[in-house]
Design an enzyme around this catalytic site. Structure first.
Site, PDB file in Angstrom:
ATOM      1  N   TRP A 128      -1.108  -3.191   6.181  1.00 18.49           N
ATOM      2  CA  TRP A 128      -0.746  -3.749   7.542  1.00 18.49           C
ATOM      3  C   TRP A 128      -2.506  -4.576   7.726  1.00 18.49           C
ATOM      4  O   TRP A 128      -3.256  -3.669   7.671  1.00 18.49           O
ATOM      5  CB  TRP A 128      -0.671  -2.709   8.608  1.00 18.49           C
ATOM      6  N   ASP A 208      -1.222   7.570   8.251  1.00 18.98           N
ATOM      7  CA  ASP A 208      -0.794   6.651   9.385  1.00 18.98           C
ATOM      8  C   ASP A 208       0.782   6.803   9.236  1.00 18.98           C
ATOM      9  O   ASP A 208       1.443   6.459   8.235  1.00 18.98           O
ATOM     10  CB  ASP A 208      -1.201   5.038   8.993  1.00 18.98           C
ATOM     11  N   LYS A 243       7.867   2.025  17.558  1.00 19.69           N
ATOM     12  CA  LYS A 243       8.967   1.763  16.712  1.00 19.69           C
ATOM     13  C   LYS A 243      10.058   2.803  17.046  1.00 19.69           C
ATOM     14  O   LYS A 243      11.296   2.304  17.212  1.00 19.69           O
ATOM     15  CB  LYS A 243       8.892   1.295  15.200  1.00 19.69           C
TER      16      LYS A 243
HETATM   17  C1  LMR Z   1       3.737  -5.133  12.393  1.00 16.11           C
HETATM   18  O1  LMR Z   1       3.103  -5.127  11.597  1.00 16.11           O
HETATM   19  O2  LMR Z   1       4.349  -6.261  12.535  1.00 16.11           O
HETATM   20  C2  LMR Z   1       3.726  -4.390  13.837  1.00 16.11           C
HETATM   21  O3  LMR Z   1       2.962  -3.164  13.165  1.00 16.11           O
HETATM   22  C3  LMR Z   1       3.232  -4.999  15.032  1.00 16.11           C
HETATM   23  C4  LMR Z   1       1.494  -5.097  14.579  1.00 16.11           C
HETATM   24  O4  LMR Z   1       0.915  -4.690  15.993  1.00 16.11           O
HETATM   25  O5  LMR Z   1       0.996  -5.652  14.050  1.00 16.11           O
END
Ligand code: LMR
Length: 392
Positions: A128, A208, A243
Site C-alpha cells: 500500500w 497491518d 472496510k
Molecule cells: C486503498 O488502498 O485503496 C485504501 O486503503 C484506501 C486508502 O486510504 O488508500
C-alpha cells in the site's frame, strides 16, 4: 517562509476519485480506491451499522471528550475477533487504543516503534503506497524485499532473506490478510514458518490487518496475526474497521500492542496516548461507537457477519469470472481466482493503463491494481473486452 513549500502532486490514488467523478461517460468503471461495491456498483452503509447508528442517536447522552485512547469499549469488543476468542488479551499482554482509521493505526504503530528505538522498517513490495509514505514521514529507513514470486505466490524466501539481513531492533511490516495491492497472501504453512522465524525477537513485527473478513472469513483471515502473536513476545498490530464495517469516511481503527506483561503493555500504550495527543488529540467517536454497538448486540453481530459473507461471495464470483478468462495476450488472469480481498494486480504498462482510462473510461491505480469489487455483471464483459484491446 511559506514560499519554501513547492506544490506537491495530489495523492495518486485519491486523485483518481476526482478524475473518475469528473468523467461524463455513463459506462465508466471505477476500479480505483479500495471500497467495496455491490453488484449495482453502490457502497451502501451496512444494515447492521445503520441499526447501531440509530441506537447511538437514541441512547448517546453526551459528546464530551473521551481521551486520546478513544472508545475503549470499541477497542475491547473487537479483540475476540482479532485475537483468540478464549483469551483475547493474552492475560493482559495485549491491549489497544482507538485510532482515526487504519492509516491512524499504521501511523501510530510506526511512531511507537520509532519511539521504542526502531530505525529501519522492512516491508515486502509492492505494498500500500501509504506504508512507505508513513515510514518516510517518520524519518525511518525503509528496506524492501519482494512480496510475491513471478508465478504469483507469496515469496517466503524473500521475506526470510530480509529477516536474515535485518539487524536486531529493526521492524518488519506484514499485511495480515488480503494483501494490498496484490491480493496474494502468505499461506497458513508460510505463516507458520514466518512465526517460527520471528520467534527469536530480533525484529519487531508490525502487523497491518485492514481487511479482516474480506478474504476467507473473519477467523481464517486472522490466522497469520494469531500465529505470529503466539510465537513472539512483542508486536504491534494496526487494525482497520473501515472496510469490514464499511465505515470508510468515519475513520475507525485501532492499534494494539503486545508485550511480555500487562504492565509493559500499558506503558507502551501510554506512549501511544502521548503521540495521539500531539497528533490528533483523540479519534473521531461516531464510527467506533457504532461498531461497538454492533459488537455488543448478538443479532447485529449475526447481521454484520451475514453482510460480510455476501460481500465475500460476490468478490469470489468476480474473481472466478476473471480467472476463467485466463490469458489475454501476456496477461494471465487465472491466478486472480486464488487470491484474496479487494485487490489484484494486472501487469499492465502505464500506457495501457492510460489507454484503458482514456479510451474505455476504466479507472485503476497507476500500479495496475484493480479493485475487484468495482466489477459487476454489468461491466465485466466490457472490462475484459477492453483488456483484450489494450493488452491482447
Ligand atoms: C486503498 O488502498 O485503496 C485504501 O486503503 C484506501 C486508502 O486510504 O488508500
Amino acid at each position: 517562509m511559506l514560499t519554501n513549500l513547492a506544490q506537491q502532486p495530489a495523492d495518486a490514488l485519491l486523485a483518481l476519485i476526482k478524475l473518475y467523478n469528473a468523467d461524463p461517460r455513463a459506462d465508466k468503471v471505477d476500479l480505483g480506491v479500495g471500497v467495496y461495491r455491490t453488484g449495482q456498483g453502490d457502497t451502501p452503509v451496512f444494515a447492521a451499522v445503520k441499526a447501531a447508528e440509530r441506537k447511538l442517536v437514541e441512547t448517546q447522552t453526551s459528546k464530551a471528550y473521551l481521551g486520546p485512547e478513544g472508545d475503549m469499549g470499541f477497542v475491547h469488543a473487537l479483540m475476540p475477533y482479532v485475537f483468540s476468542a478464549e483469551d483475547p488479551a493474552m492475560g493482559g499482554r495485549i491491549d489497544g487504543m482507538q485510532t482515526p482509521g487504519g492509516t491512524g493505526a499504521v501511523r501510530l504503530a510506526v511512531a511507537l516503534a520509532k519511539k521504542a528505538g526502531v530505525r529501519r522498517v522492512w516491508m515486502g513490495v509492492p505494498s500500500w503506497p501509504n506504508h512507505a509514505q508513513i515510514v518516510a514521514d517518520l524519518g525511518l529507513e525503509l528496506k524492501t524485499f519482494a512480496h510475491a514470486t513471478a508465478d504469483g505466490a507469496a515469496d517466503l524466501a524473500a521475506l526470510e532473506g530480509a529477516l536474515d539481513q535485518a539487524e536486531a531492533g529493526d521492524a518488519v511490516l506484514l499485511h495480515g490478510c488480503c494483501h494490498n495491492p496484490t491480493g496474494i497472501d502468505y499461506t497458513p504453512a508460510q505463516w507458520d514458518a514466518i512465526a517460527a522465524r520471528l520467534a527469536d525477537g530480533k525484529v519487531l513485527p508490525l502487523l497491518d490487518l485492514a481487511y479482516q473478513g474480506l478474504g476467507q472469513g473473519m477467523e481464517d483471515d486472522a490466522y497469520g496475526v494469531r500465529k505470529v502473536l503466539g510465537a513472539v513476545t512483542e508486536a504491534i498490530i494496526a487494525y482497520s474497521c473501515d472496510k469490514n464495517f464499511g465505515v470508510y469516511r468515519d475513520r475507525v481503527g485501532a492499534v494494539y500492542a503486545m508485550t511480555a506483561d500487562a504492565t509493559q503493555t500499558q506503558a507502551v500504550l501510554s506512549n501511544g496516548h502521548a503521540l495521539a495527543r500531539a497528533a490528533w488529540s483523540m479519534p473521531p467517536d461516531h464510527g467506533g461507537a457504532a461498531v461497538r454497538l454492533v459488537l455488543e448486540d448478538e443479532a447485529l453481530v449475526r447481521q454484520w457477519l451475514d453482510e460480510l459473507d455476501t460481500m465475500r461471495a460476490r468478490m469470489r464470483q468476480v474473481r472466478d469470472r476473471l480467472a476463467a478468462t485466463g490469458r489475454i495476450g501476456s496477461l494471465d488472469l487465472a491466478p486472480i481466482g486464488s487470491q484474496n480481498g479487494l485487490f489484484a494486480m494486472l501487469a499492465l504498462s502505464p500506457e495501457q493503463i492510460l489507454a484503458l482510462r482514456n479510451d474505455h473510461g476504466i479507472y485503476m491505480a497507476g500500479s495496475g491494481r484493480i479493485n475487484i469489487a468495482g466489477l459487476t455483471s454489468g461491466n465485466i464483459d466490457k472490462f475484459i473486452a477492453a483488456l483484450a484491446e489494450v493488452a491482447g
